[in-house]
Structures are given as C-alpha cells and as structure tokens.
Design an enzyme around this catalytic site. Structure first.
Site, mmCIF file in Angstrom:
data_model
loop_
_atom_site.group_PDB
_atom_site.id
_atom_site.type_symbol
_atom_site.label_atom_id
_atom_site.label_comp_id
_atom_site.label_asym_id
_atom_site.label_seq_id
_atom_site.Cartn_x
_atom_site.Cartn_y
_atom_site.Cartn_z
ATOM 1 N N ASN A 13 44.422 -70.201 31.524
ATOM 2 C CA ASN A 13 44.758 -69.925 30.126
ATOM 3 C C ASN A 13 45.997 -70.760 29.808
ATOM 4 O OD1 ASN A 13 45.520 -68.898 27.666
ATOM 5 N ND2 ASN A 13 45.998 -66.833 28.419
ATOM 6 N N TRP A 14 45.777 -71.845 29.102
ATOM 7 C CA TRP A 14 46.896 -72.755 28.819
ATOM 8 C C TRP A 14 47.843 -72.203 27.756
ATOM 9 C CZ3 TRP A 14 44.606 -78.467 28.695
ATOM 10 C CH2 TRP A 14 44.343 -78.860 30.018
ATOM 11 N N LYS A 15 47.411 -71.156 27.061
ATOM 12 C CA LYS A 15 48.223 -70.597 25.961
ATOM 13 C C LYS A 15 48.604 -71.720 24.989
ATOM 14 C CE LYS A 15 49.495 -66.889 29.014
ATOM 15 N NZ LYS A 15 50.424 -65.858 29.429
ATOM 16 N N HIS A 101 43.648 -60.769 24.449
ATOM 17 C CA HIS A 101 44.775 -61.030 25.351
ATOM 18 C C HIS A 101 45.977 -60.205 24.886
ATOM 19 C CE1 HIS A 101 48.069 -63.044 27.374
ATOM 20 N NE2 HIS A 101 47.173 -63.469 28.249
ATOM 21 N N GLU A 103 48.971 -60.894 24.561
ATOM 22 C CA GLU A 103 49.850 -61.583 23.598
ATOM 23 C C GLU A 103 49.280 -61.491 22.184
ATOM 24 O OE1 GLU A 103 50.138 -65.266 25.775
ATOM 25 O OE2 GLU A 103 51.208 -64.164 27.345
ATOM 26 N N GLU A 173 44.693 -57.377 33.089
ATOM 27 C CA GLU A 173 45.989 -58.035 33.063
ATOM 28 C C GLU A 173 47.089 -57.021 32.738
ATOM 29 O OE1 GLU A 173 45.592 -62.529 32.454
ATOM 30 O OE2 GLU A 173 45.826 -61.626 30.490
ATOM 31 N N GLY A 179 53.394 -63.546 33.011
ATOM 32 C CA GLY A 179 54.492 -64.488 32.785
ATOM 33 C C GLY A 179 55.833 -64.014 33.312
ATOM 34 N N SER A 219 50.694 -63.498 36.631
ATOM 35 C CA SER A 219 51.469 -64.191 37.669
ATOM 36 C C SER A 219 50.654 -64.467 38.941
ATOM 37 C CB SER A 219 52.744 -63.420 38.003
ATOM 38 O OG SER A 219 53.552 -63.290 36.840
ATOM 39 N N GLY A 240 47.686 -68.067 33.911
ATOM 40 C CA GLY A 240 48.464 -68.695 32.842
ATOM 41 C C GLY A 240 49.289 -69.838 33.393
ATOM 42 N N GLY A 241 50.548 -69.545 33.692
ATOM 43 C CA GLY A 241 51.512 -70.560 34.127
ATOM 44 C C GLY A 241 50.988 -71.506 35.190
HETATM 45 P P1 PGA Z 1 50.512 -65.787 33.816
HETATM 46 O O1 PGA Z 1 49.574 -65.473 32.561
HETATM 47 O O2 PGA Z 1 49.621 -66.234 34.943
HETATM 48 O O3 PGA Z 1 51.436 -66.866 33.362
HETATM 49 O O4 PGA Z 1 51.226 -64.508 34.159
HETATM 50 C C1 PGA Z 1 48.348 -64.837 32.724
HETATM 51 C C2 PGA Z 1 47.718 -64.587 31.370
HETATM 52 O O5 PGA Z 1 48.439 -64.239 30.437
HETATM 53 O O6 PGA Z 1 46.492 -64.740 31.189
#
Ligand code: PGA
Length: 258
Positions: A13-15, A101, A103, A173, A179, A219, A240-241
């Site tokens: 997930n590149w956000k 998600h 966010e 999640e 994050g 994470s 994500g990251g």
């Molecule tokens: P993260 O994000 O791996 O940076 O914690 C995961 C996500 O939000 O899908």
C-alpha cells in the site's frame, strides 16, 4: 498461512507516496531482485494517478504483479467531483482495491455502511476488494476488539453472496500498529485473524470461510513477516512503509515463500 485452501497474497500500500515517473525504476528493481516466487500473489496498491504507469510497468514481470487502487467511490458515475468509480479503475487495469483502510475511516470519516457500498461497487466492476478492519488501542484496552471486528466484517459483507467471497481479501490492521513500528505479536494477530475466519464461517459456512485470504497489516516487514505468516489464519500481508522500497518489499515476499 494454509496454502491448501487459499492463496497467499502480499499487497503493498503505497498510500500517498511515489510519482508516476518513479514507477518504472521501482518495477525494474523489483524484477531484478525477485526470485520467481509462485508461492504468492503480489499486489501493489498505488495512488489513482499512478495506475496506468503501474499497469504498464508490471505487465511482463516474471512474478505477476497485480495493480490495485487504495479507494473508490461507491457510486457508478455522475456528479461527484474529484471521485473515481469502480468501472474507471477496472478499465484502467486495476484488479484490486483497498476498502475501509483505517486512514480513510479516520481522516475521511468512512463508516462501515459506506465500506459496504464500496465493496458492492467494487465487486460489480469485477475488482477484488481488500477490506480493512481493525481496532484502536483504546478499543483493544477496553476489551472490545472481537465485538468491533465482528461488526466491521459483518457490515462490510452485508449482502455479499458466498460465491463472491473467493474474490475478497480481509486485512486485519490494528490501528495502533499502522506506521508506528509497533507490530502485533504473531499470537495477537492470529487471534484476531482466526476470529475473522470464525465470523466468515458463521456467515457463509466452513468451506467458504477456509477459502478466504486473510492478511495482517501494520508495520509488517522482512524481520517479522515469516513469523506472522507461519500462523494458520494469516495468509498474507498488507504492507505500507516497507513496500516503498523494492529491497524491503522483496524481503516480505521472500518470507511468504518460506
Ligand atoms: P505500515 O502500513 O506497514 O506502514 O504500518 C500498513 C497499512 O496501513 O496498510
């Protein structure tokens, strides 16, 4: 993961990161690093404006990389300035779409009922939804994680027939792990993922429930992926990251092949 019944899926997930011009170099680097790993499907969920570049860049990769979006509008078309429909995503070559998600739930006030409408719009256009569910730290400390997850899963899937469930991924999640560098332990993650499967079993029966891919996200990285993926109900990850750098993303993909 239990590969007898369901597919392992590692999704990035590149956000709101990366530029269209950065997609090809990323794809080339990933290709150079990647062993032909048939053990799992790889998905990259990119910002809408990057989808055409991603579809072109990953078209001939040895490891087939599917392109996904990170959101969609629940309406089929019309006067919704700035929004993107399921049909647009599918026509642009996306195959997956992240829905609900945390966010989006937090910053854009997306409620479970909207998540449900988006799931139905995505399925209608032939997209594969990756439905995110998860509790905040306060909810975990209150001891309501299972109740909350049950509500999120049941509402998101309201009206979804059993024969569509093979097209759906549920991503657990925990909001407190996203994050933050704070991963759920493999046991904590398994506990909730197996609860999600129990909810699916109650809705659709055992055969359908065991065929659904359930991911962990929060994470996840090369250092913890193998342990998380060794759990029976964790069939992949939403990353994500660590998906922003091919070197780091490939470590998670490699862990899925172990
Ligand atoms: P993260 O994000 O791996 O940076 O914690 C995961 C996500 O939000 O899908």
């Amino acid at each position: 993961m239990d590969t007898r019944y369901r597919k392992t899926v590692i999704a990035g997930n590149w956000k709101m990161n990366m530029l269209p011009s950065e997609v090809r170099p990323y794809a080339e680097r990933l290709r150079a690093l990647a062993p032909a790993n048939r053990a799992c499907d790889i998905v990259l969920c990119v910002p809408h404006v990057l989808i055409p570049a991603a579809v072109a860049a990953f078209r001939d990769s040895r490891n087939r990389v599917f392109v996904g979006a990170q959101n969609l509008n629940e309406h089929p078309s019309g006067a919704f300035t700035g929004e993107v429909s399921a049909a647009m995503l599918a026509d642009a070559g996306a195959t997956y779409v992240i829905i609900g998600h945390s966010e989006r739930r937090t910053y854009f006030r997306e409620m479970d009922a909207i998540v449900n409408e988006k799931v139905s719009a995505a399925l209608g256009a032939g997209l594969r939804p990756i439905i995110c569910v998860g509790e905040t730290l306060a909810q975990r400390e209150l001891g309501i994680t299972d109740d909350l997850i049950t509500l999120q899963v049941k509402t998101a899937l309201s009206g979804v027939p059993a024969d569509k469930m093979r097209r759906i991924i549920i991503a657990y999640e925990p909001v407190w792990a996203i994050g933050t560098g704070k991963t759920a332990t493999a046991e904590q993650a398994e506990e909730v993922c197996s609860h999600i499967r129990a909810v699916l079993r109650s809705l659709y029966g055992a055969r359908t429930a065991r065929a659904v891919t359930i991911q962990y996200g929060g994470s996840m990285n090369g250092g913890n992926a193998a342990e998380l993926l060794s759990m029976p109900d964790i069939d992949g990850g939403l990353i994500g990251g660590a998906s922003l750098t091919p070197e780091k993303f490939i470590e998670v993909i490699a862990a899925a092949g172990e």
